[in-house]
Design a protein around this motif. Structure first.
Motif, PDB file in Angstrom:
ATOM      1  N   ASP A  61       0.817  -1.205  -0.112  1.00 41.97           N
ATOM      2  CA  ASP A  61      -0.206   0.254   0.070  1.00 41.97           C
ATOM      3  C   ASP A  61       0.819   1.007  -0.405  1.00 41.97           C
ATOM      4  O   ASP A  61       1.121   1.320   0.510  1.00 41.97           O
ATOM      5  CB  ASP A  61      -1.120  -0.242   1.193  1.00 41.97           C
ATOM      6  N   ILE A  62       1.313   2.936  -1.078  1.00 41.45           N
ATOM      7  CA  ILE A  62       0.990   2.094  -2.164  1.00 41.45           C
ATOM      8  C   ILE A  62       1.649   1.609  -3.005  1.00 41.45           C
ATOM      9  O   ILE A  62       2.372   2.815  -4.207  1.00 41.45           O
ATOM     10  CB  ILE A  62      -0.324   3.395  -2.973  1.00 41.45           C
ATOM     11  N   TYR A  63       2.436   0.701  -3.568  1.00 44.18           N
ATOM     12  CA  TYR A  63       3.080   0.383  -4.776  1.00 44.18           C
ATOM     13  C   TYR A  63       4.335  -0.932  -4.514  1.00 44.18           C
ATOM     14  O   TYR A  63       3.115  -2.034  -4.050  1.00 44.18           O
ATOM     15  CB  TYR A  63       4.727   1.639  -3.056  1.00 44.18           C
ATOM     16  N   LEU A  95      -5.020  -3.555   1.170  1.00 50.18           N
ATOM     17  CA  LEU A  95      -6.260  -2.587   0.139  1.00 50.18           C
ATOM     18  C   LEU A  95      -5.920  -4.006  -1.306  1.00 50.18           C
ATOM     19  O   LEU A  95      -5.036  -4.640  -1.128  1.00 50.18           O
ATOM     20  CB  LEU A  95      -5.320  -1.360  -0.247  1.00 50.18           C
ATOM     21  N   ASP A  96      -7.025  -3.537  -1.782  1.00 58.45           N
ATOM     22  CA  ASP A  96      -6.713  -4.419  -3.533  1.00 58.45           C
ATOM     23  C   ASP A  96      -5.686  -4.429  -3.808  1.00 58.45           C
ATOM     24  O   ASP A  96      -5.582  -2.254  -4.132  1.00 58.45           O
ATOM     25  CB  ASP A  96      -8.831  -4.256  -4.144  1.00 58.45           C
ATOM     26  N   HIS A  97      -5.228  -5.479  -4.629  1.00 55.52           N
ATOM     27  CA  HIS A  97      -4.046  -4.319  -5.340  1.00 55.52           C
ATOM     28  C   HIS A  97      -4.474  -4.914  -7.195  1.00 55.52           C
ATOM     29  O   HIS A  97      -4.656  -5.829  -7.018  1.00 55.52           O
ATOM     30  CB  HIS A  97      -2.889  -4.450  -5.501  1.00 55.52           C
ATOM     31  N   ASN A  98      -3.926  -4.673  -8.290  1.00 57.77           N
ATOM     32  CA  ASN A  98      -3.590  -5.026  -9.310  1.00 57.77           C
ATOM     33  C   ASN A  98      -2.395  -4.998 -10.093  1.00 57.77           C
ATOM     34  O   ASN A  98      -1.385  -4.403  -9.730  1.00 57.77           O
ATOM     35  CB  ASN A  98      -4.726  -4.627 -10.099  1.00 57.77           C
ATOM     36  N   TRP A  99      -1.875  -5.690 -11.596  1.00 57.88           N
ATOM     37  CA  TRP A  99      -0.860  -5.587 -11.747  1.00 57.88           C
ATOM     38  C   TRP A  99      -0.850  -5.657 -13.371  1.00 57.88           C
ATOM     39  O   TRP A  99      -1.681  -6.718 -13.382  1.00 57.88           O
ATOM     40  CB  TRP A  99       0.101  -6.990 -11.272  1.00 57.88           C
ATOM     41  N   ILE A 150       0.656  -0.474 -13.870  1.00 58.05           N
ATOM     42  CA  ILE A 150       0.291   0.711 -12.741  1.00 58.05           C
ATOM     43  C   ILE A 150      -0.670  -0.819 -12.081  1.00 58.05           C
ATOM     44  O   ILE A 150      -1.028  -1.951 -12.227  1.00 58.05           O
ATOM     45  CB  ILE A 150      -0.687   0.918 -13.407  1.00 58.05           C
ATOM     46  N   CYS A 151      -1.124   0.287 -10.822  1.00 59.29           N
ATOM     47  CA  CYS A 151      -2.144  -0.980 -10.637  1.00 59.29           C
ATOM     48  C   CYS A 151      -3.834  -0.014 -10.366  1.00 59.29           C
ATOM     49  O   CYS A 151      -3.348   1.296 -10.963  1.00 59.29           O
ATOM     50  CB  CYS A 151      -1.811  -0.404  -8.861  1.00 59.29           C
ATOM     51  N   THR A 152      -4.968  -1.049 -11.523  1.00 56.27           N
ATOM     52  CA  THR A 152      -5.462  -0.271 -11.864  1.00 56.27           C
ATOM     53  C   THR A 152      -6.969   0.466 -10.880  1.00 56.27           C
ATOM     54  O   THR A 152      -7.641   0.841 -10.857  1.00 56.27           O
ATOM     55  CB  THR A 152      -6.504  -0.662 -12.708  1.00 56.27           C
ATOM     56  N   VAL A 153      -6.285   0.289  -9.211  1.00 58.21           N
ATOM     57  CA  VAL A 153      -7.413   0.448  -8.374  1.00 58.21           C
ATOM     58  C   VAL A 153      -7.275   2.085  -7.959  1.00 58.21           C
ATOM     59  O   VAL A 153      -6.349   2.491  -8.191  1.00 58.21           O
ATOM     60  CB  VAL A 153      -7.191  -0.247  -6.741  1.00 58.21           C
ATOM     61  N   ALA A 154      -8.601   2.886  -8.502  1.00 58.80           N
ATOM     62  CA  ALA A 154      -8.620   4.253  -8.216  1.00 58.80           C
ATOM     63  C   ALA A 154      -7.842   4.425  -7.293  1.00 58.80           C
ATOM     64  O   ALA A 154      -8.260   4.462  -6.015  1.00 58.80           O
ATOM     65  CB  ALA A 154     -10.026   4.412  -8.252  1.00 58.80           C
ATOM     66  N   GLY A 155      -7.101   5.439  -8.215  1.00 57.01           N
ATOM     67  CA  GLY A 155      -6.649   6.488  -7.379  1.00 57.01           C
ATOM     68  C   GLY A 155      -5.114   5.826  -6.688  1.00 57.01           C
ATOM     69  O   GLY A 155      -3.819   6.173  -6.486  1.00 57.01           O
ATOM     70  N   HIS A 156      -4.370   4.716  -7.154  1.00 58.39           N
ATOM     71  CA  HIS A 156      -3.333   3.867  -6.670  1.00 58.39           C
ATOM     72  C   HIS A 156      -2.377   4.186  -7.808  1.00 58.39           C
ATOM     73  O   HIS A 156      -1.281   4.152  -7.424  1.00 58.39           O
ATOM     74  CB  HIS A 156      -3.612   2.054  -6.840  1.00 58.39           C
ATOM     75  N   TYR A 157      -2.177   4.713  -9.479  1.00 58.62           N
ATOM     76  CA  TYR A 157      -1.993   5.231 -10.034  1.00 58.62           C
ATOM     77  C   TYR A 157      -1.855   6.649  -9.906  1.00 58.62           C
ATOM     78  O   TYR A 157      -2.932   7.231 -10.426  1.00 58.62           O
ATOM     79  CB  TYR A 157      -1.733   4.571 -11.079  1.00 58.62           C
ATOM     80  N   ALA A 159       1.127   6.719  -7.914  1.00 59.57           N
ATOM     81  CA  ALA A 159       2.096   5.758  -6.796  1.00 59.57           C
ATOM     82  C   ALA A 159       2.177   4.401  -7.043  1.00 59.57           C
ATOM     83  O   ALA A 159       3.464   4.249  -6.477  1.00 59.57           O
ATOM     84  CB  ALA A 159       0.782   6.269  -5.463  1.00 59.57           C
ATOM     85  N   MET A 160       1.570   3.430  -7.713  1.00 60.61           N
ATOM     86  CA  MET A 160       1.364   1.944  -7.901  1.00 60.61           C
ATOM     87  C   MET A 160       2.152   2.136  -9.133  1.00 60.61           C
ATOM     88  O   MET A 160       1.231   1.965 -10.036  1.00 60.61           O
ATOM     89  CB  MET A 160       0.766   1.324  -6.939  1.00 60.61           C
ATOM     90  N   GLN A 161       3.373   1.571  -9.751  1.00 63.14           N
ATOM     91  CA  GLN A 161       3.866   1.276 -10.708  1.00 63.14           C
ATOM     92  C   GLN A 161       4.856   0.662 -11.194  1.00 63.14           C
ATOM     93  O   GLN A 161       5.676   1.304 -10.365  1.00 63.14           O
ATOM     94  CB  GLN A 161       3.232   2.878 -11.951  1.00 63.14           C
TER      95      GLN A 161
HETATM   96 CU   LIG Z   1      -3.380  -0.692  -6.001  1.00 60.69          CU
END
Ligand SMILES: [Cu+2]
Length: 169
Positions: A61-63, A95-99, A150-157, A159-161
């Protein structure tokens, strides 16, 4: 009578002498010119073999990866072009995360909204819930270069990439 015989012998001698040389020399049988042998096609390297690669993805969270610093130093995953890639993902956050691999050279909106911008995604592992761990596979793009992950969860990009670098085999 004797003279006649001599004449005959002379004639025969002349005939036989000429005979040999008058016979046309057999013309040399044309030697077939060497047919140029087509150079063997260089074998495509491992045309049949499947190149494999394995990636490890740690989600926080969140990287991605070790450092909460993806913006300045996005983690890099390298794969050979067209490789069959196995990706081991682990969500170590709460949190939920995606790649998700973004289409090459796509312009990414900030924030990235998964329901509106999904057409920009080339491939995604899917959302992992907190603590979830999974293994997935995808075929690496054949176009060489750098792809944003990226992480596609809203708001995570943004920061998370990270970056997926597709290299020649
Ligand atoms: Cu994420």
């Amino acid at each position: 009578m004797g003279r006649y015989l001599v004449s005959w012998l002379l004639v025969l001698g002349v005939l036989s002498g000429c005979g040999g040389s008058s016979t046309p020399e057999p013309t040399a049988t044309p030697v077939p010119t060497a047919t140029p042998v087509a150079a063997a096609e260089p074998e495509a390297p491992s045309a049949q073999a499947v190149i494999a690669a394995t990636l490890e993805v740690a989600m926080h969270d969140i990287y991605f990866g070790e450092d909460n610093n993806n913006l300045a130093e996005p983690p890099v995953w390298r794969v050979p072009a067209g490789a069959e890639v196995t990706v081991n993902l682990e969500n170590l956050g709460g949190l939920d995360h995606n790649w998700a691999i973004v289409q090459k050279d796509a312009e990414l909106p900030v924030p990235f909204m998964p329901d509106q911008n999904s057409d920009l995604i080339l491939w995604a592992a899917g959302v992992l819930a907190a603590g979830e761990k999974t293994t997935d596979t995808f075929t690496a793009p054949v176009e060489l270069g750098e792809y944003i992950v990226i992480c596609t969860v809203a708001g995570h990009y943004p920061a998370m990439q990270g970056r997926l670098v597709v290299e020649s085999m």
